[in-house]
Scaffold this motif. Structure first.
Motif, PDB file in Angstrom:
ATOM      1  N   ASN A  34       0.820  -1.203   0.000  1.00 17.48           N
ATOM      2  CA  ASN A  34       0.000   0.000   0.000  1.00 17.48           C
ATOM      3  C   ASN A  34       0.856   1.256   0.000  1.00 17.48           C
ATOM      4  O   ASN A  34       0.511   2.252  -0.652  1.00 17.48           O
ATOM      5  CB  ASN A  34      -0.930  -0.007   1.219  1.00 17.48           C
ATOM      6  N   ALA A  35       1.964   1.222   0.738  1.00 18.32           N
ATOM      7  CA  ALA A  35       2.855   2.381   0.753  1.00 18.32           C
ATOM      8  C   ALA A  35       3.448   2.641  -0.626  1.00 18.32           C
ATOM      9  O   ALA A  35       3.572   3.795  -1.056  1.00 18.32           O
ATOM     10  CB  ALA A  35       3.967   2.168   1.790  1.00 18.32           C
ATOM     11  N   LEU A  36       3.801   1.570  -1.336  1.00 21.68           N
ATOM     12  CA  LEU A  36       4.344   1.740  -2.682  1.00 21.68           C
ATOM     13  C   LEU A  36       3.289   2.253  -3.653  1.00 21.68           C
ATOM     14  O   LEU A  36       3.587   3.064  -4.545  1.00 21.68           O
ATOM     15  CB  LEU A  36       4.915   0.413  -3.184  1.00 21.68           C
ATOM     16  N   VAL A  37       2.062   1.789  -3.500  1.00 21.48           N
ATOM     17  CA  VAL A  37       0.993   2.255  -4.382  1.00 21.48           C
ATOM     18  C   VAL A  37       0.704   3.733  -4.155  1.00 21.48           C
ATOM     19  O   VAL A  37       0.476   4.497  -5.101  1.00 21.48           O
ATOM     20  CB  VAL A  37      -0.276   1.406  -4.165  1.00 21.48           C
ATOM     21  N   LEU A  38       0.734   4.175  -2.898  1.00 18.43           N
ATOM     22  CA  LEU A  38       0.403   5.555  -2.563  1.00 18.43           C
ATOM     23  C   LEU A  38       1.606   6.494  -2.629  1.00 18.43           C
ATOM     24  O   LEU A  38       1.476   7.672  -2.284  1.00 18.43           O
ATOM     25  CB  LEU A  38      -0.199   5.611  -1.153  1.00 18.43           C
ATOM     26  N   ALA A  39       2.749   6.014  -3.060  1.00 12.32           N
ATOM     27  CA  ALA A  39       3.947   6.857  -3.142  1.00 12.32           C
ATOM     28  C   ALA A  39       3.722   8.009  -4.115  1.00 12.32           C
ATOM     29  O   ALA A  39       3.103   7.848  -5.174  1.00 12.32           O
ATOM     30  CB  ALA A  39       5.146   6.018  -3.577  1.00 12.32           C
ATOM     31  N   GLN A  40       4.232   9.175  -3.752  1.00  8.96           N
ATOM     32  CA  GLN A  40       4.089  10.380  -4.561  1.00  8.96           C
ATOM     33  C   GLN A  40       5.412  10.697  -5.253  1.00  8.96           C
ATOM     34  O   GLN A  40       6.483  10.325  -4.780  1.00  8.96           O
ATOM     35  CB  GLN A  40       3.675  11.566  -3.684  1.00  8.96           C
TER      36      GLN A  40
END
Length: 668
Positions: free
Chosen positions: A232-238
């Motif tokens: 999830n952190a990788l998907v939401l990375a900006q």
């Protein structure tokens, strides 16, 4: 007057006095009477007793405002000795659905019972046809009153009138780890990549281990939780704008471009598969908000639209071991002519090259002849000895066969569609799901566009498919030797000798068959060589599915417990309600306060806090279900003890929460 009737009326009078005590059913001499501030029921009692009759023994109803477990919000209990005729006020409010005899619609199917689990009384889980004959007794010991329900036979076990072999519950709760998963292989075993993860053991007696195991039993395993959080952190990375100022803010229908690898520079080497520079980006679709992986081919000008002929065929391929392509478009947003291929995004994936091979693939100081400077000395004897020294760190054979099965399955689907992969290289095969490795072929369709030959005929697809099988043999040989040097022409014989000494003859025969160019090969011909290992892979996959389903079942009802805790938090320690500052300390709220201490404020024998997640979750589940299990609640000064059931506590909870809701709606 009939003496029998008179005696019956006298008997009913005794039972009525027993069940309709003032102060909510608590005797006056009890210290709990100060907390149970309910209204007197003497008028209702007198009116009800006057209308008592023995004409109808099948209808049982308790009179008065006192809460007893046979109320509509508490459960399907009835008390013996109290009846009401059809003209009495109790009979007018009688609901036949909760009588001793069930209606036909209530016994049609178990699915109907489960569908009614939120509307029916919680103790209906004990059966829709149930006839309990119970009396209430109490005992005063040293100024402390203990009261509890008992059946007419002296047992608290309900008498079951339902002849069904099983009774379906009207609630949901995690039942525990299935027996077929309790002996799953350990995650630290050598074949960890092909085995499911082991559940935590529940046999430890230490407090710390017990707490950890309780968490693992009732909630998602920490291993899965961390993996999902990382994804999830990788998907939401900006995007990091200052670090990559050359990335455009938006291209075509995609924005929030993030680089998944170093951005190509002036000294960037070309791809190991095609003669162009490539880069990989993560982007968000403008309309759907979904994340996709973008493969950009630098400096490519689309001169012939015929090269796009195979893209529709590639888009139709859906396979568990293939990264599906979504669309292709050209752009000048990078200040050049680039073509972009859009694929599904798999966060946290890594390539086989980075997983099993070193960055430079050096053999004791000598660089890879494929990627290094050809002027650097690389003696043949030294390279051969370096390959032989790889024996200690070779991959386990079950893992290699797992890779072979997945790769051949993907190639079979591609070849059956009349296409060829043409990019089978460790840098283009990604690896996801670290516990049970899942291979996926990326870079699909790019070679058909970038290396398009307008003069080629249809038979070239067959040639490219044969090249795929040759590339598969090289890849398996490199994995078996764990070195890219193994596929060098002068090292082939040495590599095969290493495979013969380290692995089975089946694996060596598979590699020899794939590397031979004498015959026309097919992916289907590899199935006999794989043999029964296919069943091992299938079994590991299905065990993994069982394990994941078990983990999902732990989390499916967490929202229900959150709602229950929310209600308890709203009620407990409330400063005031309707100008009554003692509202949270009286009546039903006092029982909930003691229950809060019973669940969350347990202490050990030496006074230390006892944190037991199993106890907390179990109590909350029983409260939500409204079971008939009894618990003993004690005040903090140890002067008041109350024996109640979860059904009574649930009634108190719902009634108190309804009061707050009504008060909130009154001022809205």
């Amino acid at each position: 007057m009939d003496p029998t009737a008179a005696a019956g009326s006298e008997k009913m009078d005794v039972y009525g006095l027993m069940f309709n005590r003032p102060n909510g059913g608590v005797p006056q001499e009890s210290k709990l009477a100060t907390y149970m501030g309910t209204a007197s029921t003497s008028q209702v009692l007198n009116k009800g007793i006057a209308s008592l009759s023995l004409d109808n023994l099948s209808m049982k109803k308790v009179l008065g405002n006192e809460f007893v477990p046979n109320s509509a919000s508490a459960g399907n209990f009835t008390y013996s000795g109290i009846t009401a005729n059809a003209e009495s006020p109790a009979a007018k409010s009688y609901n036949p659905e909760y009588a001793g005899e069930p209606s036909a619609s209530m016994l049609n199917s178990t699915s109907q019972r489960l569908a009614r689990h939120r509307e029916t009384p919680p103790l209906d889980a004990l059966g829709d046809a149930q006839n309990m004959s119970m009396t209430s007794t109490y005992q005063n010991v040293g100024g402390t009153t203990y009261f509890y329900p008992t059946s007419g036979t002296g047992s608290s076990t309900p008498t079951r009138a339902d002849s069904s072999p099983m009774v379906m519950p009207n609630f949901h709760a995690y039942p525990g780890t299935p027996s077929h998963l309790t002996k799953a292989p350990s995650a630290s075993s050598p074949n960890r990549a092909t085995q499911p993860t082991q559940q935590p053991s529940m046999s430890s007696t230490s407090h710390t281990t017990h707490l950890t195991n309780s968490l693992g039993s009732y909630y998602l395993l920490e291993e899965f939780r961390l993996e999902l959080l990382n994804r999830n952190a990788l998907v939401l990375a900006q995007p990091n704008g200052p670090a990559y100022p050359d990335l455009p803010a938006e291209i075509d229908n995609y924005h929030e471009l993030c680089s998944l690898e170093p951005v190509a520079g002036a000294n960037q080497k070309t791809s190991q598969v095609i003669s162009y520079q490539t880069s990989t980006l993560k982007a968000t679709h403008t309309k759907s908000g979904a994340r996709f992986c973008l493969r950009r081919v630098h400096g490519f000008r689309l001169a012939n639209l015929k090269c796009m002929a195979n893209m529709d065929s590639w888009k139709r391929i859906q396979h568990s071991n293939i990264v599906q392509i979504k669309e292709v478009f050209t752009t000048k947003a990078f200040n050049d002519n680039s073509i972009v291929f859009v694929y599904d995004y798999h966060p946290g994936a890594e390539t086989l090259m980075s997983k099993h091979f070193s960055a430079s693939d050096q053999a004791n100081g000598f660089p890879d002849p494929f990627n290094g400077d050809h002027n650097v000395a690389r003696p043949y004897s030294h390279t051969k000895n370096a390959l032989l020294r790889q024996h200690a760190s070779l991959l386990p054979e079950p893992l290699i066969w797992s890779y072979v099965i997945q790769l051949t399955s993907a190639l079979r689907t591609i070849h059956n569609a009349g296409l060829a992969y043409r990019c089978l290289h460790p840098s283009k095969v990604i690896l996801t799901d670290g516990n049970v490795p899942r291979l996926r072929l990326s870079f699909c369709g790019i070679a058909d566009v970038v290396m398009f030959d307008a003069t080629a005929n249809v038979s070239m697809a067959t040639v490219h498919q044969q090249e795929d099988l040759l590339a598969l043999g090289r890849l398996v040989l490199a994995l078996a030797c764990k070195s890219m040097l193994a596929v060098k022409r002068e090292n082939i014989q040495t590599s095969l000798e290493l495979v013969s000494r380290s692995y089975s003859s089946d694996l060596r025969n598979l590699i020899v068959y794939l590397l031979s160019n004498s015959t026309r090969r097919s992916v289907s011909d590899l199935m006999p060589m794989i043999g029964a290992r296919f069943y091992t892979q299938l079994d590991a996959t299905q065990q993994r599915c069982d394990l994941l389903e078990n983990e999902v079942s732990k989390e499916i009802e967490n929202g229900r417990l959150v709602r229950l805790l929310t209600k308890l938090g709203i009620i407990n320690e409330r400063p005031e309600l309707n100008m009554d500052q003692t509202w949270s300390e009286n009546g039903d709220r006092y029982m909930l306060k003691l229950f809060r201490d019973y669940v969350f404020h347990q202490v050990s024998e030496d006074g230390k806090p006892w944190i037991d997640m199993a106890h907390i979750v179990s109590c909350l589940n029983k409260l939500d279900a409204g079971t008939d299990e009894q618990i003993c609640l004690m005040s903090r000064d140890e002067q008041s003890v109350l024996v109640v059931t979860y059904a009574e506590l649930k009634h108190c909870l719902e009634q108190s929460f309804d009061e707050i809701v009504q008060a909130a709606n009154a001022f809205s």
